[in-house]
Design an enzyme around this catalytic site. Structure first.
Site, PDB file in Angstrom:
ATOM      1  N   LYS A 105      23.415 -73.538 -81.668  1.00  0.00           N
ATOM      2  CA  LYS A 105      23.519 -73.990 -80.263  1.00  0.00           C
ATOM      3  C   LYS A 105      24.406 -75.213 -80.125  1.00  0.00           C
ATOM      4  CE  LYS A 105      19.377 -75.506 -82.046  1.00  0.00           C
ATOM      5  NZ  LYS A 105      18.222 -74.871 -82.621  1.00  0.00           N
ATOM      6  N   GLU A 190      12.131 -82.624 -87.587  1.00  0.00           N
ATOM      7  CA  GLU A 190      12.952 -83.011 -88.743  1.00  0.00           C
ATOM      8  C   GLU A 190      12.627 -84.457 -89.129  1.00  0.00           C
ATOM      9  OE1 GLU A 190      15.615 -81.136 -89.972  1.00  0.00           O
ATOM     10  OE2 GLU A 190      15.201 -79.479 -88.593  1.00  0.00           O
ATOM     11  N   LYS A 205      21.035 -76.122 -75.582  1.00  0.00           N
ATOM     12  CA  LYS A 205      20.592 -74.778 -75.178  1.00  0.00           C
ATOM     13  C   LYS A 205      20.835 -74.559 -73.690  1.00  0.00           C
ATOM     14  CE  LYS A 205      17.125 -74.777 -78.826  1.00  0.00           C
ATOM     15  NZ  LYS A 205      15.777 -75.259 -79.140  1.00  0.00           N
TER      16      LYS A 205
END
Ligand SMILES: NC(=O)c1ccc[n+]([C@@H]2O[C@H](COP(=O)([O-])OP(=O)(O)OC[C@H]3O[C@@H](n4cnc5c(N)ncnc54)[C@H](OP(=O)(O)O)[C@@H]3O)[C@@H](O)[C@H]2O)c1
Length: 430
Positions: A105, A190, A205
């Site tokens: 993306k 993350e 997105k």
């Protein structure tokens, strides 16, 4: 039997998920759809890395260009992520006449125009269902299922990490840091969570959704982007007192003056369907002028759901290659006119405002006066009991106001002696 020879770039979370899915479903695709998907080569950064699922060494290479230059490869599946290398590899693949499937993306949001142009010029397909909403087939819905509609709005929860953190803050009353740590421990965030918690991943997105919902090119920098890192547990609690939940929404709305495109924490009424999308789940609520509201809900990330979307793109390409589907049968919306994105300062919204004020008479009146001068009227107000340090939270909800006015007013209010720290501003949607 149509055979599609695939070169895979990346064997990380999604690459490995794709590899496992192919291993388990290859015979099914051959038997039931008449398509054989053959993996020719796989590029990784480190061939010697220990992997959960073992892959024959003979398939692996550390030179990704070897994959995109291999004349026997029909389709390149790009799952390495990042922008610079992925762009060069996809460019080379298209130039060499290969179709491309990607989940990237960030790349499509930042360099989509160039990549789609190149694919058009080379008459190759580039598919990217996995880039938005993981396993949720939202690109196909926009391109195909809703093609008869003028899209009026999209309200979406498309970053599972932020939604997980906000859900924990709501249900466990944990603060932002605790909820983030838990998301990291569970593998939803993350080690460097910036892209997720600052709304950038959702904005990437949204850039892709805008392109296909409103048939045009979008400059990523035109999308307003604000994440959840400034949301405090007290905001979640006060929102609840007023009957709202806080969600990170990616919103696109068509209007005569242009398209509103923004990622932002939002107060949604507790009865709103998106207010009840919890944990790492994603949901996209699309309003079309013919169909009305359509809700797509599901797992927006993770190896199996994302690999499911990658595989659907591959099958699509195989069917087209086999002449069993063609461009006319599955229209792609035109993607060539520049979209006019409204500047955030011109949007009209209701607002939740939270101030920390010194607990003395006349403070509320002063704040109300500044708001009034900026044409902002108050619809609801709560001032909390005295707490430590003589500073108390004051929460105001407004009627519809222009963002420009709200920003100017808040700048003035934050300079008042009686106001401590920076005020909180969260937009409200119905
Ligand atoms: N994770 C999700 O849930 C999710 C969901 C939707 C979309 N996506 C997108 O899917 C893509 C992949 O994400 P991921 O989570 O699978 O990433 P990841 O776990 O970091 O895996 C990246 C893979 O690419 C390989 N790689 C990196 N640079 C390379 C290079 N120059 N040449 C060859 N191989 C290289 C790595 O090799 P080594 O294994 O040897 O290090 C690794 O196998 C990204 O675009 C991401 O945005 C991810």
């Amino acid at each position: 039997m149509k055979t599609l020879r695939v070169g895979l770039l990346g064997l990380g979370q999604i690459g490995a998920g794709f590899y496992s899915l192919l291993a388990s479903k290859r015979d099914f695709f051959r038997r039931e759809i008449g398509i054989s998907i053959d993996l020719v080569k796989v590029a990784v950064r480190n061939k010697d890395k220990k992997r959960k699922k073992s892959v024959p060494k003979s398939l692996l290479t550390e030179n990704a260009f070897e994959v995109v230059r291999d004349p026997s490869v029909d389709v390149v599946v790009e799952l390495i992520g990042g922008i610079r290398e992925a762009k060069a590899l996809i460019g080379e693949a298209l130039t060499r006449g290969k179709h491309v499937v990607t989940a990237n993306k960030a790349l499509l949001a930042e360099a989509g125009d160039e990549i789609f142009d190149l694919a058009d010029r080379k008459k190759r397909w580039i598919f990217f269902e996995a880039s938005v909403g993981g396993g949720i087939p939202v690109i196909k819905a926009l391109r195909e299922g809703l093609v008869a509609n003028r899209i009026e709005s999209i309200y979406s929860i498309i970053n599972g990490t932020s939604n997980y953190i906000l859900t924990r803050m709501t249900e466990d009353k944990s603060d932002f840091r605790e909820a983030l740590r838990e998301a990291q421990e569970k593998g939803y965030a993350e080690a460097d969570p910036t892209l997720d918690i600052e709304g950038i991943d959702a904005a990437h997105k949204l850039a892709i959704l805008l392109r296909f919902a409103f048939c045009g090119n979008v400059r990523f920098k035109d999308i307003y982007c604000e994440g959840i890192s400034r949301i405090r547990s007290e905001d979640i609690a006060f929102a609840h007192e007023f009957g709202y939940r806080v969600k990170l929404l990616a919103i696109a709305k068509a209007s005569k003056e242009g398209i509103e495109a923004r990622v932002q924490p939002t107060l949604l009424p507790e009865s709103h369907i998106l207010a009840n999308v919890n944990g790492a789940f994603n949901a996209v609520l699309i309003r079309g002028d013919q169909v009305g509201d359509v809700l797509l809900y599901g797992k927006g990330a993770g190896p199996a759901p994302t690999a499911s979307a990658v595989m659907s793109d591959l099958i699509d390409i195989a069917m087209r290659e086999a002449g069993r589907l063609n461009e006319e049968a599955l229209p792609m919306r035109a993607i060539r006119r520049p979209l006019k994105i409204k500047n955030i300062s011109s949007i009209l919204s209701r607002y939740y405002l939270r101030f920390h004020v010194v607990d003395r008479p006349g403070v509320l009146a002063k704040i109300a006066q500044v708001l009034g001068k900026h044409r902002i009227s108050i619809s609801d107000c709560v001032q909390k009991e005295r707490s430590a340090g003589n500073v108390v939270p004051l929460i105001l909800l407004t009627h519809g106001a222009h963002e420009r006015d709200v920003r100017n007013a808040i700048r003035r209010i934050d300079r008042l002696d009686a106001v401590s720290g920076h005020s909180q501003v969260i937009r409200i949607e119905q």
